[in-house]
Write an enzyme that holds these catalytic residues in place. Structure first.
Site, PDB file in Angstrom:
ATOM      1  N   SER A   1      14.061  -6.660   1.287  1.00 32.99           N
ATOM      2  CA  SER A   1      13.475  -5.328   1.409  1.00 32.99           C
ATOM      3  C   SER A   1      12.018  -5.436   1.825  1.00 32.99           C
ATOM      4  O   SER A   1      11.361  -6.438   1.535  1.00 32.99           O
ATOM      5  CB  SER A   1      13.566  -4.598   0.055  1.00 32.99           C
TER       6      SER A   1
ATOM      7  N   HIS B   1      10.208  -2.502   1.119  1.00 36.55           N
ATOM      8  CA  HIS B   1       9.775  -1.278   0.436  1.00 36.55           C
ATOM      9  C   HIS B   1       9.860  -0.063   1.371  1.00 36.55           C
ATOM     10  O   HIS B   1       9.020   0.842   1.329  1.00 36.55           O
ATOM     11  CB  HIS B   1       8.353  -1.431  -0.103  1.00 36.55           C
TER      12      HIS B   1
END
Length: 396
Positions: free
Chosen positions: A279, A281
């Site tokens: 990820s 974010h």
């Protein structure tokens, strides 16, 4: 379960547009924006959509089943609802709405430490099936108490966040007064007045608050004091020494979210973690970084047999889920997509968004002749993004 949805909004893009019209601009921009110039925000989805799948139209097909086993639980689909901070700002009771929908549809819901519902409330709604994401507190006593509460609530998975060593530079939030410390401007008040439906619902349900953190917050904080409290309470930078006591304390599955390199994936394995979420974010932290899917394929190839590899950031549709799983993810998560749903449709938003994603994913699976979600890599076309092709195509 029969999947019912509002035919006026058959895509996440439709939900996004309705959400934009329905809630104040400062709330929408908090949800919708990335950091700096939004380069990585847009790169996330664009790079996912560069991934191509190849159909096998004449192969024998015995039906497609999207059920996916993860950490000993069989979910009805290979996607879950990612943690999002300040959910009640976008639409009142959003975490409760989404947790209820996730439980109904048997997909995981992940509650953020800085969301607007408590661990205990979400656990009650989901009968102890919700995951919890921990923002690392500066004080060990606060960290330990939050972890004990998550354990007492029955959370099967604890997610620890490693990609917020510092808060992202988000120009929209700075302009709108949503940076730390937050402030309410005349412009924000005028925006609220222009969205009476949102204003009435917010008034009825009360001002959103960091409910999980309430026991640790002094009473009666003004906005400036709240900013000081948040800055003092959290120390987002993780390292191996900070993760070790969490691993020792937490009896359930432990997942590291925010992994963007093979080096960090290797560290997670050495620390005894059960899973990682590749990820960035959602493009909200490092505009100069890679898209999330860029490192996914190499991480999955190198470590997928040693740790459960998942991904979030940039997924907006059923085909996006299929593309991501074809690149090696065992499971996927989405945050903005579900928040667009609640901001657009209120109490119906969670059910609606899950339904359209399930329908879209089912169509892709049947179109390419994919019978199980773990088979997606067999349909991958070699590309610059993935670096490799599915290895079992010739056997079908």
């Amino acid at each position: 379960m029969e999947l019912e949805y509002d035919t006026r909004y058959p895509s996440v893009d439709d939900l996004r547009e309705r959400a934009r019209r329905r809630i104040p601009r400062f709330a929408f921009e908090y949800l919708d924006g990335g950091c700096n110039e939004d380069v990585n925000l847009h790169r996330n989805t664009a790079d996912i959509r560069d991934v191509e799948l190849i159909p096998q139209y004449l192969a024998e097909h015995r039906g497609s089943d999207m059920r996916t086993k993860l950490f000993g639980h069989t979910y009805s689909a290979p996607f879950g609802i990612a943690p999002v901070g300040l959910q009640g700002l976008m639409w009142p009771k959003s975490p409760e709405i989404l947790a209820r929908a996730a439980f109904k549809h048997n997909v995981p819901f992940v509650l953020s430490t800085v969301s607007t519902a408590s661990i205990e409330t979400i656990s009650e709604i989901t009968e102890g099936q919700a995951w919890f994401q921990l923002y690392h507190p500066a004080e060990e006593s606060v960290r330990d108490d939050i972890i004990r509460r998550a354990e007492a609530a029955g959370c099967p998975v604890l997610v620890i966040l490693c990609d917020v060593p510092t808060f992202g530079y988000r120009p929209r939030d700075i302009r709108n007064g949503l940076a730390m410390p937050p402030k309410m401007s005349v412009q924000n008040i005028l925006q609220i007045c222009g969205k009476p439906n949102w204003a009435i619902h917010t008034l009825l349900h009360g001002q959103p608050n960091f409910e999980t953190l309430r026991p640790y917050m002094p009473a009666g904080l003004n906005l400036k004091q709240l900013g000081a409290f948040m800055n003092k309470t959290f120390s987002g930078r993780l390292n191996e020494e900070r993760i070790k006591p969490i691993r020792d304390m937490w009896p359930g599955k432990l997942v590291l979210k925010g992994v963007a390199s093979e080096a960090d994936a290797d560290r997670a394995i050495r620390l005894g973690l059960d899973g990682i979420i590749v990820s960035n974010h959602g493009g909200r932290q490092l505009d100069a970084g890679q898209s999330a899917i860029k490192p996914l394929a190499s991480i999955a190839e190198s470590f997928g047999d040693q740790i459960t590899v998942m991904m979030d950031s940039g997924l907006r549709s059923g085909p996006d889920i299929a593309r991501t799983m074809a690149c090696g993810a065992k499971f996927t998560f989405m945050g903005r997509a579900f928040m667009y749903g609640t901001a657009a449709l209120g109490n119906r938003g969670g059910d609606h968004t899950i339904a359209i994603l399930k329908l879209q994913l089912q169509q892709v699976m049947e179109q390419i002749c994919c019978e199980r979600t773990e088979d997606f890599p067999a349909f991958l076309v070699r590309s610059e993004i993935t670096g490799s092709a599915g290895s079992t195509m010739s056997n079908r």
